[in-house]
Write a protein that holds these residues in place. Sequence first.
Motif, PDB file in Angstrom:
ATOM      1  N   GLN A  24       0.854  -1.188   0.000  1.00  0.00           N
ATOM      2  CA  GLN A  24       0.000   0.000   0.000  1.00  0.00           C
ATOM      3  C   GLN A  24       0.890   1.238   0.000  1.00  0.00           C
ATOM      4  O   GLN A  24       2.075   1.152   0.339  1.00  0.00           O
ATOM      5  N   HIS A  63      -1.777  -1.841 -15.002  1.00  0.00           N
ATOM      6  CA  HIS A  63      -1.581  -2.187 -16.420  1.00  0.00           C
ATOM      7  C   HIS A  63      -0.787  -3.478 -16.589  1.00  0.00           C
ATOM      8  O   HIS A  63      -0.831  -4.074 -17.662  1.00  0.00           O
ATOM      9  N   ARG A  91      -7.716  -5.726  -1.694  1.00  0.00           N
ATOM     10  CA  ARG A  91      -7.130  -4.682  -2.534  1.00  0.00           C
ATOM     11  C   ARG A  91      -6.189  -5.326  -3.550  1.00  0.00           C
ATOM     12  O   ARG A  91      -5.245  -4.688  -4.022  1.00  0.00           O
ATOM     13  N   ASP A 120       3.064   3.445  -4.290  1.00  0.00           N
ATOM     14  CA  ASP A 120       3.132   1.979  -4.420  1.00  0.00           C
ATOM     15  C   ASP A 120       2.873   1.604  -5.883  1.00  0.00           C
ATOM     16  O   ASP A 120       2.200   0.617  -6.162  1.00  0.00           O
TER      17      ASP A 120
HETATM   18  N1  SAM Z   1      -3.034   1.030  -3.265  1.00  0.00           N
HETATM   19  C1  SAM Z   1      -3.538   0.326  -4.419  1.00  0.00           C
HETATM   20  C2  SAM Z   1      -4.959  -0.160  -4.196  1.00  0.00           C
HETATM   21  O1  SAM Z   1      -5.315  -0.436  -3.046  1.00  0.00           O
HETATM   22  O2  SAM Z   1      -5.701  -0.254  -5.173  1.00  0.00           O
HETATM   23  C3  SAM Z   1      -2.646  -0.803  -4.829  1.00  0.00           C
HETATM   24  C4  SAM Z   1      -2.628  -1.966  -3.888  1.00  0.00           C
HETATM   25  S1  SAM Z   1      -1.866  -3.367  -4.629  1.00  0.00           S
HETATM   26  C5  SAM Z   1      -2.081  -4.563  -3.355  1.00  0.00           C
HETATM   27  C6  SAM Z   1      -0.164  -2.930  -4.540  1.00  0.00           C
HETATM   28  C7  SAM Z   1       0.653  -3.750  -5.477  1.00  0.00           C
HETATM   29  O3  SAM Z   1       0.301  -3.443  -6.796  1.00  0.00           O
HETATM   30  C8  SAM Z   1       2.136  -3.438  -5.401  1.00  0.00           C
HETATM   31  O4  SAM Z   1       2.762  -4.240  -4.451  1.00  0.00           O
HETATM   32  C9  SAM Z   1       2.636  -3.731  -6.830  1.00  0.00           C
HETATM   33  O5  SAM Z   1       3.251  -4.984  -6.897  1.00  0.00           O
HETATM   34  C10 SAM Z   1       1.354  -3.745  -7.663  1.00  0.00           C
HETATM   35  N2  SAM Z   1       1.348  -2.752  -8.730  1.00  0.00           N
HETATM   36  C11 SAM Z   1       1.620  -1.444  -8.639  1.00  0.00           C
HETATM   37  N3  SAM Z   1       1.449  -0.840  -9.826  1.00  0.00           N
HETATM   38  C12 SAM Z   1       1.036  -1.802 -10.697  1.00  0.00           C
HETATM   39  C13 SAM Z   1       0.687  -1.813 -12.069  1.00  0.00           C
HETATM   40  N4  SAM Z   1       0.722  -0.693 -12.795  1.00  0.00           N
HETATM   41  N5  SAM Z   1       0.311  -2.989 -12.637  1.00  0.00           N
HETATM   42  C14 SAM Z   1       0.278  -4.124 -11.897  1.00  0.00           C
HETATM   43  N6  SAM Z   1       0.599  -4.178 -10.594  1.00  0.00           N
HETATM   44  C15 SAM Z   1       0.967  -3.029  -9.991  1.00  0.00           C
END
Ligand code: SAM
Length: 230
Positions: A24, A63, A91, A120
């Motif tokens: 997060q 993406h 999430r 993040d």
């Molecule tokens: N804070 C956001 C939410 O709650 O929607 C993201 C939470 S998600 C559990 C966080 C993870 O998303 C990160 O550890 C990373 O590995 C992944 N991530 C971040 N940007 C991304 C992207 N553009 N495409 C795919 N995965 C992504």
Amino acid sequence: MQHTVTPVGIIRSCFKEKFAIPRQPQLAPAARGVLELLPPFDQGDAVEGLEQVSHVWLLFLFHQALEDKPRLKVRPPRLGGNKSMGVFATRATHRPNGIGQSVVRLEGVEPGRLLLSGIDLLDGTPVLDIKPYVPYADSIAGASNQMANQAPAAIAVQWGDNALPQAREHALRLGEPLVELIEQCLAQDPRPAYQVPPAERVYGVKFWDVQVRWHYPQPEVIRVLEVVKD
Ligand code: SAM
């Protein structure tokens, strides 16, 4: 009903791969990036007033996790990857429309660019919308989530003899808080929850343009082995 969305900008991030990104925002305050706005939002008019705001919500596209087939249940890494939950209770990145949301610190506002920290987000993430954080509405006293009431416990991060001077040197070159970034991200323990690696197994990830390599001398201790330019 179908609706087409178009990104308003693209994230340039310290995170060049999904591995080792905190789960997060705010877990790694040293995680910095720039939101480059796309036309027509790359003009000063679109961000006028934002300098009065400390944090923004970003709505973005996962993406690198887009899927054709919707999932009703997912296995969140937080639960060890072996317990499934309804997709809307988590999430997780695998979502019906691939939409993520993160509240991040706004470090600076320039025409066409927002300077961010506590992110993040992967490099290249398309951002669909930006909204100011509104403390009286967005912070709810007494709110609870029994699956995620507290931030994940941090583990100890130690530096090998050469790794800390290497990290400091690259921090100076990049003009970035690289030592703090490494400590904050590795303290989240990026390895999959079910893995208990042998001490000789070396993990690695790219932050900015450097490769960070580490191992687990004990199950709950990380030792950074080297920080070298990719
Ligand atoms: N804070 C956001 C939410 O709650 O929607 C993201 C939470 S998600 C559990 C966080 C993870 O998303 C990160 O550890 C990373 O590995 C992944 N991530 C971040 N940007 C991304 C992207 N553009 N495409 C795919 N995965 C992504």
